[in-house]
Enzyme design. Structure first.
Site, PDB file in Angstrom:
ATOM      1  CD  GLN A 180      -3.102  -0.654   0.113  1.00 65.47           C
ATOM      2  OE1 GLN A 180      -3.227   0.492  -0.321  1.00 65.47           O
ATOM      3  NE2 GLN A 180      -3.866  -1.654  -0.308  1.00 65.47           N
ATOM      4  CB  SER A 200       1.115  -5.775  -5.551  1.00 63.96           C
ATOM      5  OG  SER A 200       0.303  -6.401  -6.515  1.00 63.96           O
ATOM      6  CB  CYS A 325      -7.766  -9.769   0.117  1.00 61.27           C
ATOM      7  SG  CYS A 325      -6.574  -8.946  -0.959  1.00 61.27           S
TER       8      CYS A 325
END
Length: 391
Positions: A180, A200, A325
């Site tokens: 994040q 990511s 998620c």
């Protein structure tokens, strides 16, 4: 639906046009396998090397310290399991926090079943891990500390350099899940003492299904995926060249001018927080200042978060109640429980995460439609009746 506002950037971001432009040639024109020795294979290999250099430069790392993965979850699994296995002769004690992403927590639970012991540091109402707690928890048999850089739900930024410094004083490896944080916080792995870092691409306008793990030079951990010589023999599988190219371009853009971009987004965030806190029995979750520029996480008493999201969607606003998620779970957020919220309050959470594409008009629209939605849901809620009766 009168308009569309995307306010769920913590879940994923759109691939930006410059990133898409960089990726497109590697789907059809430059489609070679990077392991091949002929020209289009060499072209692909060069593209991967360029992305590795871009990623390393963004993190203050060396290119040979970057390993591409399928995303943050794979990187977390590899770092944690790899460090545990590599150091099992020294000890079987790991330290983390209670409000990590499930990619970390579930990996740790699996290791616990295999004989490792894990200490989970508490977080306080402000959503921040205290360095003194970490110092007190480290033991002679501690081999790894893994603490996220910024929380994915409430956006609180952890004191990573201080935590890493404590680990190094004690000779303990330090890993951070920075999924994040990339593109929102200036990170230099060398200056901040980070041994391993997960990221990511889809969190900073890159493609989904592509991530990376930084592993400090000289640190050897076992492979997570076997079967080929890719990534210098440490991560098997034919490289996702287009995705890797996209990650490299995206992180290059995301880590440029972070301060100026954050200042713009903070203005939107603070205006949104100020207006939401005017609503009766709405509270901000996490520290007001030590949080990501675009993160707004509030609890709205007397309603269910899922109903709130559905009604916002009908008004054209995309938001969430926590981590994407775990969106199918009926349980309240473990993050909100960790900072002390009761179950009934945690169930009414709302996460709005803004990006540089958002405008003050978007904020004003959200502040316009949200109070009436809350009023409507509360009018149908027996829980709210009890709250009002007790007030």
């Amino acid at each position: 639906m009168s308009r569309f506002i995307y306010a769920d950037n913590a879940a994923t971001t759109a691939v930006s046009q410059p990133v898409l432009d960089a990726m497109l040639p590697y789907f059809a024109e430059h489609y070679g396998n990077p392991s091949s020795i002929y020209s289009i294979g060499r072209d692909a290999h060069t593209a991967v090397d360029t992305a590795r250099e871009q990623t390393a430069a963004a993190l203050g790392a060396l290119p040979e310290e970057i390993y591409f993965t399928s995303g943050g979850s794979e990187a977390d699994n590899w770092a944690i399991r790899g460090a545990a296995l590599a150091n099992r002769k020294k000890g079987r004690h790991i330290i983390s926090s209670v409000f990590e992403h499930h990619a970390v927590l579930h990996t740790l639970k699996a290791l616990e079943k295999e004989g490792w012991e894990v200490t989970y540091l508490k977080v306080y109402e402000n959503g921040i891990v205290r360095p003194d707690d970490l110092r007190a928890a480290i033991r002679p048999d501690t081999v790894l500390v893994t603490i996220m850089y910024a929380n994915n739900e409430i956006g609180t930024i952890q004191p990573i350099p201080e935590l890493a410094g404590i680990c190094h004083e004690k000779g303990v490896l330090f890993h951070t899940d920075a999924v994040q944080a990339i593109g929102h916080v200036a990170i230099n792995v060398k200056e901040q003492g980070i041994d391993m870092l997960s990221l990511s691409a889809h969190k900073f306008h890159g493609p989904k299904g592509t991530g990376a793990l930084y592993i400090k030079k000289g640190l050897r951990i076992p492979n997570l995926i076997e079967g080929g010589a890719q990534e210098r023999g440490h991560r098997a599988g034919t490289e996702n060249v287009a995705g890797i190219v996209g990650l490299g371009r995206a992180i290059e853009i995301a880590c440029k001018d972070i301060t100026a971009r954050d200042e713009k987004v903070k203005l939107l965030r603070d205006a949104l927080i100020d207006n939401l806190l005017k609503i009766k029995r709405v509270r901000l979750n996490g520290d007001r200042l030590q949080r990501l520029a675009g993160n707004v996480n509030v609890s709205v008493e007397g309603i269910e978060g899922e109903s709130l999201l559905l009604m916002l969607d009908m008004k054209g606003v995309c938001a969430s109640s926590g981590s994407a998620c775990t969106s199918g779970s009926l349980d309240p957020s473990h993050v909100l429980l960790a900072i002390g919220l009761p179950h009934e309050v945690a169930h009414g959470s709302l996460r709005l995460t803004l990006g540089e594409e958002n405008t003050m008009a978007d904020v004003n629209y959200i502040c316009e439609v949200l109070p009436s939605i809350i009023d409507r849901l509360r009018s149908m809620s027996p829980v709210w009746e009890k709250i009002e009766a007790q007030a």
